[in-house]
Every structure is written in structure tokens, then in C-alpha cells.
Design a protein around this motif. Structure first.
Motif, PDB file in Angstrom:
ATOM      1  N   ASP A 194      -1.124   7.326  -4.228  1.00  0.00           N
ATOM      2  CA  ASP A 194      -1.161   6.050  -3.523  1.00  0.00           C
ATOM      3  C   ASP A 194      -1.175   4.929  -4.558  1.00  0.00           C
ATOM      4  O   ASP A 194      -1.213   5.179  -5.769  1.00  0.00           O
ATOM      5  CB  ASP A 194      -2.326   5.968  -2.540  1.00  0.00           C
ATOM      6  CG  ASP A 194      -3.689   6.113  -3.193  1.00  0.00           C
ATOM      7  OD1 ASP A 194      -3.869   5.667  -4.337  1.00  0.00           O
ATOM      8  OD2 ASP A 194      -4.593   6.657  -2.536  1.00  0.00           O
ATOM      9  N   ALA A 195      -1.123   3.706  -4.082  1.00  0.00           N
ATOM     10  CA  ALA A 195      -1.007   2.555  -4.981  1.00  0.00           C
ATOM     11  C   ALA A 195      -2.132   2.512  -6.006  1.00  0.00           C
ATOM     12  O   ALA A 195      -1.926   2.072  -7.140  1.00  0.00           O
ATOM     13  CB  ALA A 195      -0.955   1.261  -4.170  1.00  0.00           C
ATOM     14  N   ASP A 196      -3.321   2.980  -5.647  1.00  0.00           N
ATOM     15  CA  ASP A 196      -4.457   2.972  -6.581  1.00  0.00           C
ATOM     16  C   ASP A 196      -4.275   3.949  -7.737  1.00  0.00           C
ATOM     17  O   ASP A 196      -4.940   3.834  -8.759  1.00  0.00           O
ATOM     18  CB  ASP A 196      -5.758   3.308  -5.854  1.00  0.00           C
ATOM     19  CG  ASP A 196      -6.176   2.215  -4.885  1.00  0.00           C
ATOM     20  OD1 ASP A 196      -5.744   1.054  -5.065  1.00  0.00           O
ATOM     21  OD2 ASP A 196      -6.928   2.525  -3.946  1.00  0.00           O
ATOM     22  N   ASP A 197      -3.391   4.926  -7.571  1.00  0.00           N
ATOM     23  CA  ASP A 197      -3.126   5.927  -8.611  1.00  0.00           C
ATOM     24  C   ASP A 197      -2.026   5.491  -9.576  1.00  0.00           C
ATOM     25  O   ASP A 197      -1.722   6.214 -10.518  1.00  0.00           O
ATOM     26  CB  ASP A 197      -2.670   7.253  -7.981  1.00  0.00           C
ATOM     27  CG  ASP A 197      -3.701   7.857  -7.062  1.00  0.00           C
ATOM     28  OD1 ASP A 197      -4.900   7.764  -7.366  1.00  0.00           O
ATOM     29  OD2 ASP A 197      -3.293   8.418  -6.020  1.00  0.00           O
ATOM     30  N   ALA A 202       0.853  -1.197   0.000  1.00  0.00           N
ATOM     31  CA  ALA A 202       0.000   0.000   0.000  1.00  0.00           C
ATOM     32  C   ALA A 202       0.886   1.243   0.000  1.00  0.00           C
ATOM     33  O   ALA A 202       0.794   2.097   0.872  1.00  0.00           O
ATOM     34  CB  ALA A 202      -0.924  -0.011   1.208  1.00  0.00           C
ATOM     35  N   GLU A 223       0.604  13.634  -3.595  1.00  0.00           N
ATOM     36  CA  GLU A 223       1.057  12.349  -3.085  1.00  0.00           C
ATOM     37  C   GLU A 223       0.160  11.278  -3.696  1.00  0.00           C
ATOM     38  O   GLU A 223      -1.062  11.315  -3.558  1.00  0.00           O
ATOM     39  CB  GLU A 223       1.001  12.299  -1.559  1.00  0.00           C
ATOM     40  CG  GLU A 223       1.614  11.030  -1.010  1.00  0.00           C
ATOM     41  CD  GLU A 223       1.833  11.089   0.488  1.00  0.00           C
ATOM     42  OE1 GLU A 223       3.004  11.136   0.905  1.00  0.00           O
ATOM     43  OE2 GLU A 223       0.833  11.104   1.228  1.00  0.00           O
ATOM     44  N   THR A 268       2.870   4.814  -1.021  1.00  0.00           N
ATOM     45  CA  THR A 268       2.561   6.183  -1.444  1.00  0.00           C
ATOM     46  C   THR A 268       3.846   6.813  -1.960  1.00  0.00           C
ATOM     47  O   THR A 268       4.939   6.451  -1.532  1.00  0.00           O
ATOM     48  CB  THR A 268       1.986   7.041  -0.293  1.00  0.00           C
ATOM     49  OG1 THR A 268       2.903   7.061   0.790  1.00  0.00           O
ATOM     50  CG2 THR A 268       0.638   6.523   0.174  1.00  0.00           C
ATOM     51  N   GLN A 327       5.491  10.675  -3.045  1.00  0.00           N
ATOM     52  CA  GLN A 327       5.431  12.137  -3.101  1.00  0.00           C
ATOM     53  C   GLN A 327       6.187  12.585  -4.346  1.00  0.00           C
ATOM     54  O   GLN A 327       7.373  12.290  -4.485  1.00  0.00           O
ATOM     55  CB  GLN A 327       6.078  12.744  -1.855  1.00  0.00           C
ATOM     56  CG  GLN A 327       6.139  14.255  -1.855  1.00  0.00           C
ATOM     57  CD  GLN A 327       4.786  14.877  -1.599  1.00  0.00           C
ATOM     58  OE1 GLN A 327       4.099  14.464  -0.689  1.00  0.00           O
ATOM     59  NE2 GLN A 327       4.417  15.855  -2.396  1.00  0.00           N
TER      60      GLN A 327
END
Length: 91
Positions: A50-53, A37, A48, A39, A41
Motif C-alpha cells: 500500500d502507499a505506506d510501504d 491511497a 500487495e 496499492t 500487487q
């Protein structure tokens, strides 16, 4: 524009030479939370991710991401997703 001679600029130039989208932007970032999971920057921004992005290449996925890893990213044309291309190594 990235600083001339920087790793990001060199990668950007190579992508342009092989015919990728002229609007390709190469970014650098720092991992702030580890895989799975994670993140990231993005340098010079408050953004910032995250893994979903993100989508990660097999090379990155095989060993995961650790806090303080420096990574090379590019934004996909949807404006919402980034590809983590690789870690930035020391030269």
C-alpha cells in the motif's frame, strides 16, 4: 533472475553497471487501487503493497497511479519499503 531481454532485466543490468548494490532486485507490479491511497500487487507473489510501504519518484507522483498501471519497483535495504521508479510503457 528476470528473463533475459526483459525490461526488468535490462534495468537491473544498467543499475549494476553504474555501481549500485549488487543485491538490487527490480520487480514489476500492477496498481490495484488508484492514488493517493494506491496499492500495488507485485508480479509472481501474494505481496500487495500500500502507499505506506512505498516511496514514489517525482515522475510518478506528478501524474499519480491509476488502476492497472504497470510499474517498476525496487526494494530498499530495510526490506520494508519499495521505491516505485516508473510506469512500464509499451514498446
Amino acid at each position: 533472475m528476470k528473463p533475459e531481454g526483459s525490461v526488468a532485466q535490462k534495468l537491473h543490468d544498467v543499475i549494476r553497471q553504474i555501481g549500485a548494490n549488487k543485491n538490487t532486485q527490480i520487480e514489476l507490479g500492477t496498481v490495484t487501487a488508484a492514488s493517493p491511497a494506491f496499492t500495488v500487487q507485485i508480479d509472481g507473489t501474494k505481496l500487495e503493497l500500500d502507499a505506506d510501504d512505498c516511496v514514489v519518484t517525482v515522475r510518478v507522483a506528478e501524474s499519480g497511479l491509476a488502476v492497472d498501471d504497470r510499474v517498476i519497483l525496487t526494494e530498499l535495504s530495510d526490506g520494508q519499503t519499495y521505491v516505485i521508479l516508473d510506469r512500464l510503457g509499451a514498446f
